[in-house]
Design an enzyme around this catalytic site. Structure first.
Site, mmCIF file in Angstrom:
data_model
loop_
_atom_site.group_PDB
_atom_site.id
_atom_site.type_symbol
_atom_site.label_atom_id
_atom_site.label_comp_id
_atom_site.label_asym_id
_atom_site.label_seq_id
_atom_site.Cartn_x
_atom_site.Cartn_y
_atom_site.Cartn_z
ATOM 1 N N ASP A 147 0.108 5.068 0.957
ATOM 2 C CA ASP A 147 -0.045 6.002 2.075
ATOM 3 C C ASP A 147 -0.129 5.229 3.394
ATOM 4 O O ASP A 147 -1.032 4.426 3.588
ATOM 5 C CB ASP A 147 -1.280 6.880 1.874
ATOM 6 C CG ASP A 147 -1.197 7.675 0.565
ATOM 7 O OD1 ASP A 147 -0.111 8.180 0.248
ATOM 8 O OD2 ASP A 147 -2.222 7.783 -0.135
ATOM 9 N N ASP A 183 0.880 -1.160 0.000
ATOM 10 C CA ASP A 183 0.000 0.000 0.000
ATOM 11 C C ASP A 183 0.923 1.216 0.000
ATOM 12 O O ASP A 183 2.087 1.114 0.396
ATOM 13 C CB ASP A 183 -0.895 -0.035 1.242
ATOM 14 C CG ASP A 183 -1.800 1.180 1.343
ATOM 15 O OD1 ASP A 183 -2.396 1.562 0.327
ATOM 16 O OD2 ASP A 183 -1.898 1.748 2.448
#
Length: 183
Positions: A13, A11
Site C-alpha cells: 500500500d 511494500d
C-alpha cells in the site's frame, strides 16, 4: 556454493497501489502509475520481487485472511498479465494493541521489525546487501536496515513524510516508476 540472489522488497500500500486504507478487494485496488514497467525493469535487472506488507486490517477484523489471499492472487495475476512475476508475498496480520485475538501480539514480523524480510532472505537465499527496499514509511526503512538491506528507498506516492522519515532512507523517489532511471 550457489550465488545468492538479490531482491527488491516492495511494500504494497503506497508503493504498488494507492493507499486507500485497509484495501481488501480488487475494486478498491488502484495500481500506482508505472508500477508494472518499474517491476518488469527490476526483474530484468535480476531482482526477485518480494512484497512485504503489514496487514493489521486482518487483526482488526476489517477483512479476513481468505479475503487477503484472494486479493493477493488477483494482484499477482495483474502483474503476470504485464509480464512480471512476483516471487512471493509476505504479510503480517498482527498489531500489538489494535487487534483481536489471536492477532493481538507484539510480533517480530510487523514492520519496523525485520521478520518478513528475514523470512524471505532465508527462503530464497537472498543477499540483503545486494538488495533494495521500496517503501513509503519510515517503518519500511527501519525493517530494511535491521535486515541488512543494502539500498533503502522511500517513495513519495504513499504517506506524507517528515524530514526525519526521509533521513531514514538512502534515497527518496517520487514513486516506484523512478526505478526505470535509477536501477
Amino acid at each position: 556454493m550457489k550465488q545468492k540472489q538479490k531482491a527488491a522488497f516492495l511494500d504494497r500500500d503506497g508503493v504498488i497501489n494507492i493507499d486507500h486504507g485497509y484495501v481488501s478487494e480488487p475494486s478498491q485496488f488502484e495500481f500506482i502509475d508505472g508500477v508494472f514497467d518499474a517491476c518488469r525493469h527490476l526483474q530484468q535487472r535480476g531482482y526477485l520481487l518480494v512484497v512485504v506488507t503489514n496487514q493489521s486490517g486482518i487483526g482488526r477484523g476489517y477483512y479476513n485472511e481468505q479475503q487477503f489471499h484472494a486479493l493477493t492472487d488477483w494482484m499477482k495475476a495483474q502483474f503476470e498479465a504485464h509480464g512480471v512475476t512476483l516471487t512471493d508475498v509476505f504479510f503480517c496480520p498482527h498489531h500489538p494493541v489494535n487487534a483481536n485475538p489471536p492477532y493481538q501480539i507484539d510480533c517480530d514480523c510487523r514492520k519496523p521489525a525485520p521478520g518478513m524480510l528475514l523470512q524471505a532472505i532465508e527462503k530464497y537465499q537472498i543477499d540483503p546487501s545486494q538488495s533494495l527496499m521500496l517503501g513509503d514509511k519510515k517503518a519500511d526503512m527501519q525493517a530494511a536496515q535491521a535486515a541488512g538491506v543494502g539500498r533503502k528507498v522511500l517513495v513519495l506516492s504513499g504517506q506524507s513524510l517528515t524530514a526525519e522519515d526521509q533521513a531514514s532512507a538512502d534515497e527518496v523517489w517520487p514513486s516506484i516508476k523512478t526505478a526505470l532511471e535509477l536501477v
